[in-house]
Design a protein around this motif. Sequence first.
Motif, PDB file in Angstrom:
ATOM      1  N   LEU A 138       0.825  -1.200   0.000  1.00  0.00           N
ATOM      2  CA  LEU A 138       0.000   0.000   0.000  1.00  0.00           C
ATOM      3  C   LEU A 138       0.867   1.261   0.000  1.00  0.00           C
ATOM      4  O   LEU A 138       0.582   2.221  -0.732  1.00  0.00           O
ATOM      5  CB  LEU A 138      -0.931  -0.008   1.215  1.00  0.00           C
ATOM      6  CG  LEU A 138      -1.927   1.135   1.328  1.00  0.00           C
ATOM      7  CD1 LEU A 138      -2.870   1.127   0.123  1.00  0.00           C
ATOM      8  CD2 LEU A 138      -2.714   1.021   2.622  1.00  0.00           C
ATOM      9  N   GLY A 139       1.932   1.245   0.793  1.00  0.00           N
ATOM     10  CA  GLY A 139       2.862   2.383   0.795  1.00  0.00           C
ATOM     11  C   GLY A 139       3.525   2.581  -0.554  1.00  0.00           C
ATOM     12  O   GLY A 139       3.646   3.714  -1.040  1.00  0.00           O
ATOM     13  N   ALA A 144       2.288   1.706  -3.481  1.00  0.00           N
ATOM     14  CA  ALA A 144       1.258   2.186  -4.411  1.00  0.00           C
ATOM     15  C   ALA A 144       0.974   3.672  -4.182  1.00  0.00           C
ATOM     16  O   ALA A 144       0.803   4.432  -5.142  1.00  0.00           O
ATOM     17  CB  ALA A 144      -0.016   1.375  -4.254  1.00  0.00           C
ATOM     18  N   LEU A 145       0.921   4.095  -2.925  1.00  0.00           N
ATOM     19  CA  LEU A 145       0.637   5.498  -2.638  1.00  0.00           C
ATOM     20  C   LEU A 145       1.776   6.399  -3.102  1.00  0.00           C
ATOM     21  O   LEU A 145       1.535   7.500  -3.610  1.00  0.00           O
ATOM     22  CB  LEU A 145       0.392   5.689  -1.143  1.00  0.00           C
ATOM     23  CG  LEU A 145      -0.938   5.143  -0.624  1.00  0.00           C
ATOM     24  CD1 LEU A 145      -1.013   5.289   0.896  1.00  0.00           C
ATOM     25  CD2 LEU A 145      -2.105   5.847  -1.286  1.00  0.00           C
ATOM     26  N   THR A 146       3.028   5.950  -2.945  1.00  0.00           N
ATOM     27  CA  THR A 146       4.146   6.785  -3.391  1.00  0.00           C
ATOM     28  C   THR A 146       4.247   6.796  -4.922  1.00  0.00           C
ATOM     29  O   THR A 146       4.655   7.783  -5.511  1.00  0.00           O
ATOM     30  CB  THR A 146       5.473   6.296  -2.814  1.00  0.00           C
ATOM     31  OG1 THR A 146       5.682   4.939  -3.151  1.00  0.00           O
ATOM     32  CG2 THR A 146       5.494   6.457  -1.299  1.00  0.00           C
ATOM     33  N   ARG A 147       3.848   5.742  -5.560  1.00  0.00           N
ATOM     34  CA  ARG A 147       3.921   5.674  -7.028  1.00  0.00           C
ATOM     35  C   ARG A 147       2.849   6.524  -7.702  1.00  0.00           C
ATOM     36  O   ARG A 147       3.109   7.166  -8.699  1.00  0.00           O
ATOM     37  CB  ARG A 147       3.766   4.192  -7.451  1.00  0.00           C
ATOM     38  CG  ARG A 147       3.582   3.957  -8.917  1.00  0.00           C
ATOM     39  CD  ARG A 147       4.894   4.093  -9.669  1.00  0.00           C
ATOM     40  NE  ARG A 147       4.787   3.650 -11.037  1.00  0.00           N
ATOM     41  CZ  ARG A 147       4.610   4.467 -12.085  1.00  0.00           C
ATOM     42  NH1 ARG A 147       4.526   5.745 -11.914  1.00  0.00           N
ATOM     43  NH2 ARG A 147       4.545   3.972 -13.295  1.00  0.00           N
ATOM     44  N   TYR A 148       1.636   6.504  -7.166  1.00  0.00           N
ATOM     45  CA  TYR A 148       0.518   7.168  -7.828  1.00  0.00           C
ATOM     46  C   TYR A 148       0.103   8.466  -7.171  1.00  0.00           C
ATOM     47  O   TYR A 148      -0.957   8.988  -7.449  1.00  0.00           O
ATOM     48  CB  TYR A 148      -0.674   6.205  -7.894  1.00  0.00           C
ATOM     49  CG  TYR A 148      -0.383   5.009  -8.756  1.00  0.00           C
ATOM     50  CD1 TYR A 148      -0.222   5.133 -10.149  1.00  0.00           C
ATOM     51  CD2 TYR A 148      -0.212   3.747  -8.211  1.00  0.00           C
ATOM     52  CE1 TYR A 148       0.064   4.041 -10.930  1.00  0.00           C
ATOM     53  CE2 TYR A 148       0.068   2.643  -8.994  1.00  0.00           C
ATOM     54  CZ  TYR A 148       0.209   2.799 -10.349  1.00  0.00           C
ATOM     55  OH  TYR A 148       0.504   1.715 -11.140  1.00  0.00           O
ATOM     56  N   SER A 149       0.914   9.044  -6.301  1.00  0.00           N
ATOM     57  CA  SER A 149       0.550  10.336  -5.724  1.00  0.00           C
ATOM     58  C   SER A 149       1.501  11.420  -6.129  1.00  0.00           C
ATOM     59  O   SER A 149       2.425  11.270  -6.814  1.00  0.00           O
ATOM     60  CB  SER A 149       0.504  10.237  -4.208  1.00  0.00           C
ATOM     61  OG  SER A 149       1.758   9.906  -3.681  1.00  0.00           O
TER      62      SER A 149
END
Length: 98
Positions: free
Chosen positions: A90-91, A93-98
């Motif tokens: 989840l971390g 994914a959040l750093t990749r798509y934010s």
Amino acid sequence: MAKGGQTEPGAPGQPPRAPSPQGSDAVRAAWARKDAGDVAGARKDAERILAGTPSPEDRERAEDLLRATATPRALYGYALLGAVILAVLLGLALTRYS
């Protein structure tokens, strides 16, 4: 009689049947609940038996029931590992798509 290619318990190559529990009616009822699949109810019954003044045999059977229905410690480790992996993904994914 076994169905669909199943072998009966106690047959050659199969584990033997568990001995029927001894003790009072309450202890036998608790073991019957466990055998029927109601593990939580069986644990409550065993705790209720131990809360009273059971005979030594009933105390031993109730403690055996609690041990037989306890959650294995390794399961908690696998759950923690799964939660850590989920948090890492989840971390990422959040750093990749934010």
